[in-house]
Enzyme design. Structure first.
Site, PDB file in Angstrom:
ATOM      1  CE1 TYR A  25      -4.033  -2.254   0.498  1.00 38.99           C
ATOM      2  CE2 TYR A  25      -2.506  -3.350   2.261  1.00 38.99           C
ATOM      3  CZ  TYR A  25      -3.731  -3.152   1.461  1.00 38.99           C
ATOM      4  OH  TYR A  25      -4.655  -4.283   1.583  1.00 38.99           O
ATOM      5  CG  HIS A  30      -6.777   5.392   1.045  1.00 41.37           C
ATOM      6  ND1 HIS A  30      -7.753   6.550   1.067  1.00 41.37           N
ATOM      7  CD2 HIS A  30      -7.674   4.314   1.787  1.00 41.37           C
ATOM      8  CE1 HIS A  30      -8.868   6.359   1.615  1.00 41.37           C
ATOM      9  NE2 HIS A  30      -8.787   5.179   1.974  1.00 41.37           N
ATOM     10  CE1 TYR A  81      -4.244  -3.522   5.376  1.00 38.13           C
ATOM     11  CE2 TYR A  81      -5.499  -5.090   7.393  1.00 38.13           C
ATOM     12  CZ  TYR A  81      -4.367  -4.827   6.126  1.00 38.13           C
ATOM     13  OH  TYR A  81      -3.610  -6.029   5.745  1.00 38.13           O
ATOM     14  CG  ASN A  83     -11.778  -0.478   7.814  1.00 38.44           C
ATOM     15  OD1 ASN A  83     -10.849  -0.828   8.141  1.00 38.44           O
ATOM     16  ND2 ASN A  83     -12.762  -1.298   7.367  1.00 38.44           N
ATOM     17  CG  ASP A 108      -6.905   9.720   0.924  1.00 40.92           C
ATOM     18  OD1 ASP A 108      -6.622   9.207   2.096  1.00 40.92           O
ATOM     19  OD2 ASP A 108      -7.765   9.132   0.343  1.00 40.92           O
ATOM     20  CG  ASN A 129     -14.133   3.783   4.848  1.00 39.44           C
ATOM     21  OD1 ASN A 129     -15.165   4.192   4.933  1.00 39.44           O
ATOM     22  ND2 ASN A 129     -13.978   3.024   3.899  1.00 39.44           N
TER      23      ASN A 129
END
Length: 202
Positions: A25, A30, A81, A83, A108, A129
């Site tokens: 990632y 994000h 993560y 969320n 972001d 999220n």
């Protein structure tokens, strides 16, 4: 009025760069919050270490001019993560005894053009999220440094867009924009929201 009005003047600021953990990632749109957090850690002259009582990595230090306007800061990257960001950030806030008005989320933002910054206190989550999780855990009255990534092209789904790396053309300016976002965080914690907005709400 400075952003820290009403806060314990000895309390640190907690700057949470939002993103998803893991190398797959790292370059995603994000994860720009992590990118800003990494740069702030470098400015503090420290390395991230695992927090004692939270699923997060932290660096502690001072931002600003030493002896003049330096401010104690904890820079964090949640290891959950996106969320689930609210749990680690809340645990860090409690551990370091940070007033909510000294918590900053760097994230972001789809509804702002690429590279444009907006600083604000409170507000909605706009479908983000990470913010949704933080607001559920703590309430909305924390600061946000919003890093514009623009809207997805054509019919691309939002989830696909934010989980893709910045494009080759975007990467040409990415270091500059990340540097500017780190400057904005530093201005926020040392000078207050209004002055930071005047300088960086482009």
């Amino acid at each position: 009025m400075a952003a820290s009005a009403g806060a314990d003047e000895n309390a640190p600021w907690l700057v949470a760069g939002l993103g998803n953990p893991g190398p797959e990632y790292a370059g995603n749109r994000h994860n720009v919050g992590f990118m800003v957090a990494d740069l702030l850690a470098a400015r503090l002259g420290g390395r991230f270490k695992r927090a004692a009582r939270a699923r997060a990595q932290v660096v502690e230090g001072r931002l600003g001019v030493p002896g003049v306007s330096s401010t104690r800061v904890v820079v964090a990257k949640p290891l959950s993560y996106m969320n689930l960001s609210g749990g680690p950030v809340t645990a860090l806030r409690d551990f370091y005894k940070v007033p909510l008005e000294r918590v900053v989320a760097v994230h972001d933002e789809l509804d702002i053009d690429y590279g444009v910054l907006r600083l604000k206190l409170g507000g909605g989550d706009n479908g983000h999220n990470g913010l949704k999780s933080m607001t559920k855990a703590m309430g909305p009255a924390y600061h946000r440094v919003r890093f514009g990534i623009g809207r997805p092209p054509g019919r691309m789904q939002v989830a696909d867009f934010v989980l893709k790396d910045f494009s080759s053309s975007e990467r040409k300016e990415l270091d500059y924009f990340v540097d500017r976002a780190a400057d904005a965080v530093e201005a926020l914690v040392t000078q207050g929201l209004e002055r930071a907005q005047g300088s960086y709400n482009s």
